[in-house]
Design an enzyme around this catalytic site. Sequence first.
Site, PDB file in Angstrom:
ATOM      1  N   ARG A   1       0.857  -1.208   0.000  1.00 14.72           N
ATOM      2  CA  ARG A   1       0.000   0.000   0.000  1.00 14.72           C
ATOM      3  C   ARG A   1       0.882   1.243   0.000  1.00 14.72           C
ATOM      4  NH1 ARG A   1      -2.672  -3.333   3.688  1.00 14.72           N
ATOM      5  NH2 ARG A   1      -1.889  -2.163   5.483  1.00 14.72           N
TER       6      ARG A   1
ATOM      7  N   LYS B   1     -19.227  17.052  -2.110  1.00 13.61           N
ATOM      8  CA  LYS B   1     -18.774  15.953  -2.981  1.00 13.61           C
ATOM      9  C   LYS B   1     -19.945  14.990  -3.185  1.00 13.61           C
ATOM     10  CE  LYS B   1     -15.283  12.309  -3.363  1.00 13.61           C
ATOM     11  NZ  LYS B   1     -13.889  11.944  -3.122  1.00 13.61           N
TER      12      LYS B   1
ATOM     13  N   LYS C   1     -12.364  14.855   4.815  1.00  6.41           N
ATOM     14  CA  LYS C   1     -13.482  14.241   4.084  1.00  6.41           C
ATOM     15  C   LYS C   1     -14.256  13.297   5.003  1.00  6.41           C
ATOM     16  CE  LYS C   1     -13.821  10.345   1.393  1.00  6.41           C
ATOM     17  NZ  LYS C   1     -13.556   9.428   0.274  1.00  6.41           N
TER      18      LYS C   1
HETATM   19  P1  13P Z   1     -14.886   7.022  -6.399  1.00  6.98           P
HETATM   20  O1  13P Z   1     -14.514   8.143  -7.301  1.00  6.98           O
HETATM   21  O2  13P Z   1     -14.152   5.750  -6.680  1.00  6.98           O
HETATM   22  O3  13P Z   1     -16.361   6.840  -6.258  1.00  6.98           O
HETATM   23  O4  13P Z   1     -14.374   7.413  -4.946  1.00  6.98           O
HETATM   24  C1  13P Z   1     -14.605   8.668  -4.473  1.00  6.98           C
HETATM   25  C2  13P Z   1     -14.412   8.639  -3.018  1.00  6.98           C
HETATM   26  O5  13P Z   1     -13.605   9.355  -2.503  1.00  6.98           O
HETATM   27  C3  13P Z   1     -15.257   7.731  -2.232  1.00  6.98           C
HETATM   28  O6  13P Z   1     -15.330   8.202  -0.924  1.00  6.98           O
END
Ligand code: 13P
Length: 340
Positions: free
Chosen positions: A46, A219, A136
């Site tokens: 990772r 988002k 986030k």
């Molecule tokens: P995806 O663009 O793969 O949907 O992921 C966005 C993301 O940050 C999920 O929390």
Amino acid sequence: MNIENVTRTAKKMVADHKGILAIDESIASCNKRFAKIGISQTEDCRRSYRDLIITTPNLSNYISGVILCDETIRQYRKDGTAFAKYIIDSGMLLGIKVDGGEKDLAGHSGEMITEGIDGLRERLATYAQMGVRFAKWRAEIIIGDHMPSKGCIDANAHSLARYAALCQEAGIVPIVEPEVIMDGDHSIETCNNVTTAVLHAVFNQLYRQRVVLEGIILKPNMVISGLQCPHQASINEVADATINCLLHTVPAAVPGIAFLSGGQTARLASEHLNAMNKWTKSTIPWALTFSYARAIQQPALEIWQGKDLNIEEAQAELLHRAKCNYAANCREYTDLYEKA
Ligand code: 13P
């Protein structure tokens, strides 16, 4: 709280047509993606993978900020440079996923609640000292029989708003991510109805928790047909439905909307973003950009295969996807960007 700094950072995250790179998959999600293509699921793999991504030459031409998970923000390059320092020194903003993941919501079979509010104030203070400028938190809303329930929507909206208020208190921009999941055979109309209800609930709670809208980034999912729906809406239908839904629910004070890709192919995610940025039926008050994980990373991951000799080619592919989405923000993305 210095809210001017927070609002300045939020604007910077979506400025100059750049997007936000999400490489914050939890250990379990990253392992799952590695397992699918036969890469060892170890901490060092990772680390190597995140090293490959972060050190992609010229990434900051298209990417304003990078979201890490807790494991990655504490890792180092082989030469001893902390990933956090490398990102900041490359001219990108440092972001961190702070939610504790989704758990079953009691009393609501099949629905999820995101946990992680306990101790969040202290964790945010530590991250701020590490140079983190934004965070986030993802909430998951599933469409199904009698789902989502109002109880699930309200509980997740409330947690998102409490998280956002704590971030702003710590001088950190919250990315508010309520994701209506694409899985299912539902129509684009159902996705529209659910996304509208979810965004109304989220902005209602953000208001109640006194979150400063100029200092957040939203988002969301795009408004799209379910992955198993027999009728897949066209690119322009998705652009129309998504922009209309957002115009009805997202206040103009929000500086930017950075979409997740949600399982769309990399090309389709670029095409949808381009169509939305080209939308001219009325004025769009927010910057529209990307915060993709899979739609930027997946092609590069498949090239890398866990092998050092593939690093350069994988980085070139990652940069290519970042550039395609940047071009979409500039309304310039076409098939010509894709290699034959
Ligand atoms: P995806 O663009 O793969 O949907 O992921 C966005 C993301 O940050 C999920 O929390």
